[in-house]
Scaffold this motif. Sequence first.
Motif, PDB file in Angstrom:
ATOM      1  N   ARG A   4      -1.726   7.984   6.244  1.00  0.00           N
ATOM      2  CA  ARG A   4      -2.054   6.978   6.757  1.00  0.00           C
ATOM      3  C   ARG A   4      -2.314   5.523   6.053  1.00  0.00           C
ATOM      4  NH1 ARG A   4       1.548   9.480   9.057  1.00  0.00           N
ATOM      5  NH2 ARG A   4       1.145   9.748  11.268  1.00  0.00           N
ATOM      6  N   SER A   5      -2.837   4.867   6.187  1.00  0.00           N
ATOM      7  CA  SER A   5      -2.905   3.618   5.196  1.00  0.00           C
ATOM      8  C   SER A   5      -4.454   3.884   5.896  1.00  0.00           C
ATOM      9  CB  SER A   5      -2.621   1.556   6.485  1.00  0.00           C
ATOM     10  OG  SER A   5      -3.581   1.125   5.646  1.00  0.00           O
ATOM     11  N   GLY A   6      -5.072   3.897   4.492  1.00  0.00           N
ATOM     12  CA  GLY A   6      -6.570   3.548   3.969  1.00  0.00           C
ATOM     13  C   GLY A   6      -7.247   5.616   3.583  1.00  0.00           C
ATOM     14  N   ASP A   7      -5.209   6.359   4.013  1.00  0.00           N
ATOM     15  CA  ASP A   7      -6.325   7.974   3.180  1.00  0.00           C
ATOM     16  C   ASP A   7      -5.790   7.051   1.764  1.00  0.00           C
ATOM     17  OD1 ASP A   7      -5.930   8.503   5.822  1.00  0.00           O
ATOM     18  OD2 ASP A   7      -4.436   9.637   5.679  1.00  0.00           O
ATOM     19  N   PRO A   8      -6.763   8.284   1.340  1.00  0.00           N
ATOM     20  CA  PRO A   8      -6.950   8.821  -0.531  1.00  0.00           C
ATOM     21  C   PRO A   8      -4.982   9.387  -0.332  1.00  0.00           C
ATOM     22  CG  PRO A   8      -8.719   9.626   0.419  1.00  0.00           C
ATOM     23  CD  PRO A   8      -7.879   9.233   2.206  1.00  0.00           C
ATOM     24  N   ALA A   9      -4.827   8.581  -1.911  1.00  0.00           N
ATOM     25  CA  ALA A   9      -3.634   9.140  -2.274  1.00  0.00           C
ATOM     26  C   ALA A   9      -3.466  10.092  -3.174  1.00  0.00           C
ATOM     27  CB  ALA A   9      -3.115   8.274  -3.606  1.00  0.00           C
ATOM     28  N   PRO A  10      -1.766  11.355  -3.000  1.00  0.00           N
ATOM     29  CA  PRO A  10      -2.697  12.661  -3.438  1.00  0.00           C
ATOM     30  C   PRO A  10      -2.663  12.336  -4.938  1.00  0.00           C
ATOM     31  CG  PRO A  10      -0.856  12.446  -1.977  1.00  0.00           C
ATOM     32  CD  PRO A  10      -1.234  10.691  -2.176  1.00  0.00           C
ATOM     33  N   LYS A  68      -2.864   1.103  -3.525  1.00  0.00           N
ATOM     34  CA  LYS A  68      -4.056   0.104  -4.481  1.00  0.00           C
ATOM     35  C   LYS A  68      -5.047   0.881  -4.316  1.00  0.00           C
ATOM     36  CE  LYS A  68      -5.601  -4.214  -5.915  1.00  0.00           C
ATOM     37  NZ  LYS A  68      -6.877  -3.738  -5.845  1.00  0.00           N
ATOM     38  N   ASP A  69      -5.699   1.070  -6.030  1.00  0.00           N
ATOM     39  CA  ASP A  69      -6.782   1.582  -6.394  1.00  0.00           C
ATOM     40  C   ASP A  69      -7.030   3.316  -5.801  1.00  0.00           C
ATOM     41  OD1 ASP A  69      -7.382  -0.434  -8.131  1.00  0.00           O
ATOM     42  OD2 ASP A  69      -8.174  -1.184  -7.019  1.00  0.00           O
ATOM     43  N   GLY A  70      -5.584   4.220  -5.909  1.00  0.00           N
ATOM     44  CA  GLY A  70      -5.864   5.407  -4.883  1.00  0.00           C
ATOM     45  C   GLY A  70      -5.930   5.533  -3.744  1.00  0.00           C
ATOM     46  N   GLN A 123       8.950   9.546  -7.362  1.00  0.00           N
ATOM     47  CA  GLN A 123       9.015   9.187  -8.732  1.00  0.00           C
ATOM     48  C   GLN A 123       7.764   7.625  -8.552  1.00  0.00           C
ATOM     49  OE1 GLN A 123      12.471   6.753  -8.865  1.00  0.00           O
ATOM     50  NE2 GLN A 123      13.477   8.145 -10.885  1.00  0.00           N
ATOM     51  N   THR A 124       6.848   7.192  -9.443  1.00  0.00           N
ATOM     52  CA  THR A 124       6.556   6.651  -9.089  1.00  0.00           C
ATOM     53  C   THR A 124       6.683   5.466 -10.369  1.00  0.00           C
ATOM     54  OG1 THR A 124       3.767   5.977  -9.211  1.00  0.00           O
ATOM     55  CG2 THR A 124       4.475   7.757 -10.022  1.00  0.00           C
ATOM     56  N   SER A 125       5.477   3.773  -9.784  1.00  0.00           N
ATOM     57  CA  SER A 125       5.585   2.828 -11.064  1.00  0.00           C
ATOM     58  C   SER A 125       4.214   2.067 -10.572  1.00  0.00           C
ATOM     59  CB  SER A 125       6.998   2.377 -10.153  1.00  0.00           C
ATOM     60  OG  SER A 125       6.984   0.390 -11.361  1.00  0.00           O
ATOM     61  N   ARG A 126       3.851   1.656 -11.339  1.00  0.00           N
ATOM     62  CA  ARG A 126       2.186   1.697 -11.321  1.00  0.00           C
ATOM     63  C   ARG A 126       2.745  -0.378 -11.651  1.00  0.00           C
ATOM     64  NH1 ARG A 126      -1.451   5.645 -14.520  1.00  0.00           N
ATOM     65  NH2 ARG A 126      -0.557   7.251 -13.279  1.00  0.00           N
ATOM     66  N   LYS A 127       1.569  -1.009 -10.687  1.00  0.00           N
ATOM     67  CA  LYS A 127       1.766  -2.595 -11.446  1.00  0.00           C
ATOM     68  C   LYS A 127       1.167  -2.163 -11.388  1.00  0.00           C
ATOM     69  CE  LYS A 127       6.155  -2.374  -9.244  1.00  0.00           C
ATOM     70  NZ  LYS A 127       7.301  -2.130 -10.213  1.00  0.00           N
ATOM     71  N   ALA A 128       0.479  -4.219 -11.707  1.00  0.00           N
ATOM     72  CA  ALA A 128      -0.477  -4.747 -12.709  1.00  0.00           C
ATOM     73  C   ALA A 128      -1.683  -4.203 -11.416  1.00  0.00           C
ATOM     74  CB  ALA A 128      -0.555  -6.231 -12.469  1.00  0.00           C
ATOM     75  N   ASN A 129      -3.006  -4.844 -11.856  1.00  0.00           N
ATOM     76  CA  ASN A 129      -4.316  -4.718 -10.933  1.00  0.00           C
ATOM     77  C   ASN A 129      -4.202  -3.287  -9.746  1.00  0.00           C
ATOM     78  OD1 ASN A 129      -4.760  -7.074 -11.950  1.00  0.00           O
ATOM     79  ND2 ASN A 129      -3.139  -8.414 -10.265  1.00  0.00           N
ATOM     80  N   GLY A 130      -3.963  -2.409 -10.146  1.00  0.00           N
ATOM     81  CA  GLY A 130      -4.368  -1.262  -9.728  1.00  0.00           C
ATOM     82  C   GLY A 130      -3.117  -0.794  -8.414  1.00  0.00           C
TER      83      GLY A 130
END
Length: 287
Positions: free
Chosen positions: A205-211, A186-188, A248-255
């Motif tokens: 982990r949860s809370g980490d910045p996404a690669p 969510k939002d990176g 693979q990645t799929s983007r959804k609504a609202n970030g």
Amino acid sequence: MKNAALLKDLADCASPETLLAAILKHYPQLTVPIDVEAIARSAGIAEFRDLDVDGATSTLMADIAKTQGIISVAAGFSAPRRRFAIAHQLGHFLLKAQRGDRQCTSRDLAENRRDTPHRKEEMQANRFAAGLLMPKPLFASFVADLGKPAIAHLPTLAAAYRVTLEAAVSRYADLTQTTCAFAFIKDGTVRLTRPSRSFPALSVRSGDPAPAAVGSTAPKEETAWFPADVRDWLSIARDVRQPRLAFQTSRKANGFQLVMLYVDAAAERRADEEAEKLANERPRFGR
């Protein structure tokens, strides 16, 4: 209407798995989406109500012997979330070791830990709910019919079983033979990770910045597999050969963004065999 034969079999069950086996025995012709309210009524739930209680998203009220109960769910819930909440409370109702009256939060309906008595009970109710809404024989067959692993399969599964995307991903990770993992972003920021049983240990982990790499793919590219940097995702010792990792990645609504990580287990076995063969063939020189 209560099913006396089913109730007799359920009385002898002490775990989510034995409860599910008993239900499948009495409903051998189940079709998707599962009619969770009909099954709940046959097991002793007399009524379903809308809920207006601060802090709770669903509740169970039952008599002392847990022969009859009432399930209430937050009025604003979507149909998939309502179905999971009903199945979750039915799990509390049927697990005889658990008390009859419950007030559950959104966090309870996502719990998968067992390090406290409360978390263990919520985890058991969630295991039951997932197994009821996505029965293993039906779900595994459905996944097999979809073909090679792909992130596009997850929304298809969620729609067919009328569950949330998170519930479909969790069940897929539990049952698949594929070496894969999922990350909800969510939002990176990584919000949740869900590896399959055979997937290597994740470092995120949860809370980490996404690669950074997952943010550079366009939505139209969600069917393509991209090479992933193992160092972004996995905890791999220096002396261990790094697997080839793809995503693979799929983007959804609202970030929101869903990422699927994949390791070709067969290719990795061949690579390990080749490395072992080369090591055995390498000449050794004595002193």
